[in-house]
Design a protein around this motif. Structure first.
Motif, PDB file in Angstrom:
ATOM      1  N   PHE A 100       0.889  -1.202   0.020  1.00 14.58           N
ATOM      2  CA  PHE A 100      -0.149  -0.043  -0.004  1.00 14.58           C
ATOM      3  C   PHE A 100       1.089   1.231   0.020  1.00 14.58           C
ATOM      4  N   SER A 101       0.284   2.469  -0.241  1.00 16.71           N
ATOM      5  CA  SER A 101       0.850   3.687   0.006  1.00 16.71           C
ATOM      6  C   SER A 101       2.214   4.076  -0.385  1.00 16.71           C
ATOM      7  N   HIS A 102       2.950   4.350   0.567  1.00 16.52           N
ATOM      8  CA  HIS A 102       4.364   4.946   0.459  1.00 16.52           C
ATOM      9  C   HIS A 102       5.459   4.106  -0.107  1.00 16.52           C
ATOM     10  N   PHE A 103       5.589   2.851   0.276  1.00 16.53           N
ATOM     11  CA  PHE A 103       6.675   2.395  -0.136  1.00 16.53           C
ATOM     12  C   PHE A 103       6.574   1.899  -1.810  1.00 16.53           C
ATOM     13  N   VAL A 104       5.331   1.292  -2.274  1.00 14.82           N
ATOM     14  CA  VAL A 104       5.217   0.830  -3.447  1.00 14.82           C
ATOM     15  C   VAL A 104       3.843   1.099  -3.879  1.00 14.82           C
ATOM     16  N   PRO A 105       3.457   1.257  -5.290  1.00 12.70           N
ATOM     17  CA  PRO A 105       2.073   1.491  -5.718  1.00 12.70           C
ATOM     18  C   PRO A 105       1.024   0.569  -5.068  1.00 12.70           C
ATOM     19  N   LEU A 163       7.385   1.349  19.667  1.00 13.80           N
ATOM     20  CA  LEU A 163       7.407   0.668  20.859  1.00 13.80           C
ATOM     21  C   LEU A 163       6.037  -0.077  21.172  1.00 13.80           C
ATOM     22  N   VAL A 164       4.954   0.699  20.636  1.00 11.37           N
ATOM     23  CA  VAL A 164       3.463   0.101  20.812  1.00 11.37           C
ATOM     24  C   VAL A 164       3.670  -1.058  20.068  1.00 11.37           C
ATOM     25  N   ILE A 165       4.089  -1.383  18.948  1.00 16.48           N
ATOM     26  CA  ILE A 165       3.973  -2.398  17.862  1.00 16.48           C
ATOM     27  C   ILE A 165       4.866  -3.485  18.310  1.00 16.48           C
ATOM     28  N   ASN A 195      -0.248 -16.081   9.917  1.00 19.93           N
ATOM     29  CA  ASN A 195       0.384 -16.532  10.963  1.00 19.93           C
ATOM     30  C   ASN A 195       1.579 -15.723  11.168  1.00 19.93           C
ATOM     31  N   LEU A 196       2.063 -14.930  10.264  1.00 20.79           N
ATOM     32  CA  LEU A 196       3.369 -14.158  10.559  1.00 20.79           C
ATOM     33  C   LEU A 196       3.198 -12.895   9.977  1.00 20.79           C
ATOM     34  N   ILE A 197       3.259 -11.914  10.463  1.00 20.90           N
ATOM     35  CA  ILE A 197       3.138 -10.551   9.818  1.00 20.90           C
ATOM     36  C   ILE A 197       4.722  -9.687   9.974  1.00 20.90           C
ATOM     37  N   THR A 198       5.200  -9.431   8.843  1.00 18.27           N
ATOM     38  CA  THR A 198       6.434  -8.529   9.115  1.00 18.27           C
ATOM     39  C   THR A 198       6.200  -7.332   8.293  1.00 18.27           C
ATOM     40  N   PHE A 199       6.732  -6.311   8.890  1.00 17.33           N
ATOM     41  CA  PHE A 199       6.850  -4.819   8.179  1.00 17.33           C
ATOM     42  C   PHE A 199       8.037  -4.170   8.433  1.00 17.33           C
ATOM     43  N   HIS A 200       8.122  -2.993   7.817  1.00 14.78           N
ATOM     44  CA  HIS A 200       9.433  -2.344   7.908  1.00 14.78           C
ATOM     45  C   HIS A 200       9.182  -1.325   9.148  1.00 14.78           C
ATOM     46  N   TYR A 201      10.285  -1.420   9.901  1.00 11.77           N
ATOM     47  CA  TYR A 201      10.317  -0.997  11.371  1.00 11.77           C
ATOM     48  C   TYR A 201      10.371   0.648  11.164  1.00 11.77           C
ATOM     49  N   GLN A 225       3.071   2.194   4.889  1.00 13.63           N
ATOM     50  CA  GLN A 225       3.563   3.337   5.943  1.00 13.63           C
ATOM     51  C   GLN A 225       2.335   3.209   7.165  1.00 13.63           C
ATOM     52  N   GLU A 226       2.614   3.298   8.351  1.00 15.50           N
ATOM     53  CA  GLU A 226       1.942   3.085   9.488  1.00 15.50           C
ATOM     54  C   GLU A 226       1.256   1.743   9.580  1.00 15.50           C
ATOM     55  N   PRO A 227       2.187   0.596   9.584  1.00 19.23           N
ATOM     56  CA  PRO A 227       1.491  -0.654   9.548  1.00 19.23           C
ATOM     57  C   PRO A 227       0.730  -0.920  10.761  1.00 19.23           C
ATOM     58  N   GLU A 228       0.947  -0.304  11.791  1.00 21.68           N
ATOM     59  CA  GLU A 228       0.017  -0.424  13.243  1.00 21.68           C
ATOM     60  C   GLU A 228      -1.185  -0.466  12.877  1.00 21.68           C
ATOM     61  N   LYS A 229      -1.529   0.444  11.924  1.00 21.02           N
ATOM     62  CA  LYS A 229      -3.079   0.484  11.422  1.00 21.02           C
ATOM     63  C   LYS A 229      -3.785  -0.836  10.797  1.00 21.02           C
ATOM     64  N   MET A 230      -2.907  -1.626  10.286  1.00 21.47           N
ATOM     65  CA  MET A 230      -3.129  -2.901   9.630  1.00 21.47           C
ATOM     66  C   MET A 230      -2.985  -4.207  10.344  1.00 21.47           C
ATOM     67  N   ILE A 231      -2.009  -4.166  11.267  1.00 19.94           N
ATOM     68  CA  ILE A 231      -1.621  -5.636  12.236  1.00 19.94           C
ATOM     69  C   ILE A 231      -2.930  -6.053  12.458  1.00 19.94           C
TER      70      ILE A 231
END
Length: 71
Positions: free
Chosen positions: A6-11, A67-69, A54-60, A39-45
């Protein structure tokens, strides 16, 4: 691996949480590794977790609430 972009990193071409949920019903024994390149993966986790990931990875560096994530 399911790659959600989504969004910021790729189309904005994506397999979102609703698709993960549908796939989970169809192939329940598969391991779903969802990479959120957003961007803001905390909104989608939670959505991806609830959908059956089973596993969710994201760009820190994409998160404003690091710290919340990690808590």
């Amino acid at each position: 691996m399911l790659h959600s972009s989504f969004s910021h990193f790729v189309p904005n071409l994506t397999i979102g949480a609703p698709v993960v949920k549908s796939l989970r019903k169809s192939i329940p024994k598969h391991f779903f590794d969802c990479h959120l390149m957003v961007q803001e993966p905390e909104k989608m986790i939670d959505d991806f977790a609830d959908a059956g990931a089973n596993l969710i990875t994201f760009h820190y560096e994409a998160s404003y609430c690091k710290l919340v994530i990690l808590a």
